[in-house]
Scaffold this motif. Sequence first.
Motif, short mmCIF file in Angstrom:
data_model
loop_
_atom_site.label_atom_id
_atom_site.label_comp_id
_atom_site.label_asym_id
_atom_site.label_seq_id
_atom_site.Cartn_x
_atom_site.Cartn_y
_atom_site.Cartn_z
N PRO A 136 0.82 -1.21 0.00
CA PRO A 136 0.00 0.00 0.00
C PRO A 136 0.86 1.26 0.00
O PRO A 136 1.97 1.27 0.51
CB PRO A 136 -0.81 -0.12 1.29
N LEU A 137 0.31 2.31 -0.59
CA LEU A 137 0.97 3.63 -0.59
C LEU A 137 0.79 4.32 0.75
O LEU A 137 1.72 4.87 1.32
CB LEU A 137 0.34 4.53 -1.66
N PHE A 138 -0.46 4.32 1.22
CA PHE A 138 -0.78 4.96 2.48
C PHE A 138 -2.11 4.41 2.97
O PHE A 138 -2.81 3.71 2.23
CB PHE A 138 -0.85 6.49 2.36
N GLY A 139 -2.45 4.74 4.20
CA GLY A 139 -3.69 4.26 4.76
C GLY A 139 -4.12 5.07 5.95
O GLY A 139 -3.45 6.03 6.35
N HIS A 140 -5.23 4.67 6.51
CA HIS A 140 -5.83 5.40 7.62
C HIS A 140 -6.66 4.42 8.44
O HIS A 140 -7.35 3.57 7.89
CB HIS A 140 -6.72 6.51 7.07
N LYS A 141 -6.58 4.54 9.75
CA LYS A 141 -7.44 3.76 10.64
C LYS A 141 -8.61 4.62 11.06
O LYS A 141 -8.46 5.83 11.27
CB LYS A 141 -6.67 3.33 11.89
N SER A 142 -9.78 3.99 11.18
CA SER A 142 -10.96 4.75 11.61
C SER A 142 -11.82 3.87 12.52
O SER A 142 -11.52 2.70 12.75
CB SER A 142 -11.76 5.21 10.40
N GLY A 143 -12.87 4.44 13.02
CA GLY A 143 -13.78 3.73 13.91
C GLY A 143 -13.46 4.02 15.36
O GLY A 143 -12.41 4.57 15.70
N LYS A 144 -14.36 3.63 16.24
CA LYS A 144 -14.22 3.91 17.68
C LYS A 144 -12.93 3.34 18.24
O LYS A 144 -12.30 3.93 19.10
CB LYS A 144 -15.40 3.33 18.45
N ARG A 145 -12.54 2.17 17.78
CA ARG A 145 -11.32 1.52 18.28
C ARG A 145 -10.22 1.47 17.23
O ARG A 145 -9.27 0.71 17.37
CB ARG A 145 -11.66 0.12 18.78
N GLU A 146 -10.40 2.25 16.18
CA GLU A 146 -9.43 2.29 15.06
C GLU A 146 -9.15 0.89 14.51
O GLU A 146 -8.02 0.52 14.24
CB GLU A 146 -8.15 3.00 15.48
N LYS A 147 -10.21 0.11 14.32
CA LYS A 147 -10.08 -1.25 13.81
C LYS A 147 -10.37 -1.34 12.31
O LYS A 147 -10.18 -2.38 11.71
CB LYS A 147 -11.03 -2.21 14.55
N THR A 148 -10.88 -0.26 11.71
CA THR A 148 -11.14 -0.25 10.28
C THR A 148 -9.97 0.42 9.58
O THR A 148 -9.61 1.55 9.89
CB THR A 148 -12.46 0.47 9.96
N HIS A 149 -9.38 -0.31 8.64
CA HIS A 149 -8.23 0.17 7.89
C HIS A 149 -8.66 0.52 6.46
O HIS A 149 -9.33 -0.28 5.81
CB HIS A 149 -7.14 -0.90 7.81
N TRP A 150 -8.27 1.69 6.01
CA TRP A 150 -8.46 2.13 4.63
C TRP A 150 -7.07 2.21 4.03
O TRP A 150 -6.24 3.01 4.49
CB TRP A 150 -9.14 3.49 4.59
N LEU A 151 -6.80 1.40 3.03
CA LEU A 151 -5.48 1.35 2.40
C LEU A 151 -5.61 1.68 0.92
O LEU A 151 -6.56 1.25 0.26
CB LEU A 151 -4.86 -0.04 2.56
N THR A 152 -4.62 2.41 0.41
CA THR A 152 -4.61 2.78 -1.00
C THR A 152 -3.39 2.18 -1.67
O THR A 152 -2.26 2.33 -1.18
CB THR A 152 -4.58 4.32 -1.17
N PHE A 153 -3.63 1.47 -2.76
CA PHE A 153 -2.59 0.87 -3.58
C PHE A 153 -2.64 1.52 -4.96
O PHE A 153 -3.67 2.04 -5.36
CB PHE A 153 -2.85 -0.63 -3.79
N ILE A 154 -1.56 1.45 -5.71
CA ILE A 154 -1.54 1.88 -7.10
C ILE A 154 -0.96 0.75 -7.93
O ILE A 154 0.02 0.10 -7.53
CB ILE A 154 -0.75 3.20 -7.30
N LYS A 155 -1.59 0.48 -9.07
CA LYS A 155 -1.07 -0.54 -9.97
C LYS A 155 0.09 0.06 -10.74
O LYS A 155 -0.05 1.14 -11.33
CB LYS A 155 -2.16 -1.03 -10.93
N PRO A 156 1.24 -0.60 -10.75
CA PRO A 156 2.39 -0.06 -11.49
C PRO A 156 2.07 0.17 -12.96
O PRO A 156 1.22 -0.52 -13.54
CB PRO A 156 3.46 -1.14 -11.32
N LEU A 157 2.78 1.12 -13.56
CA LEU A 157 2.59 1.41 -14.98
C LEU A 157 3.11 0.29 -15.86
O LEU A 157 2.67 0.11 -16.98
CB LEU A 157 3.25 2.73 -15.34
#
Length: 165
Positions: A136-157
């Motif tokens: 992943p390039l970057f991500g973020h945790k969310s939710g009351k206990r920060e158990k939900t992860h949002w991750l961003t990937f990029i497909k190489p060119l």
Amino acid sequence: MSAPLILDPCCGGRMMWFDRQDQRALFGDIRSEDHTLCDGRAFSITPDLNMDFRAMPFPDDTFYAVSFDPPHLRRAGRDSWLRAKYGILGDDWEHDLAQGLAECFRVLRPGGLLIFKWAEVQIPVSQILALTDEKPLFGHKSGKREKTHWLTFIKPLSEGARHGE
């Protein structure tokens, strides 16, 4: 309408979408179901296309973005609202998720983004990331206990770019 730009292969009830009818997206899911949740609200899973995220019916390099929010539960009561709302993983969940991630990258155009959402309530996100060679390039945790992860990937060119060449 032109071809959709975004694929959501596990749309469920489209809960994360601001516009649940957004014409830029193709909503897919293996389930088409109607439920009544524990608070009495109706909950529907109505994909544009019934499909299995492990074997998507699209050519390589089709979408500019993929939003992948697969089931994250291994255990849930047979008639529970959690199972109805989020689905459940089977016994071969590691293979299924590895295949799903591979399929997301296959249908993603080079330079395209994969937004991956994972709720770390029964399986740590580290176990999921071990199922793919993609980082992943970057991500973020969310939710009351920060158990939900949002991750961003990029497909190489290119394939060489994937390996730092």
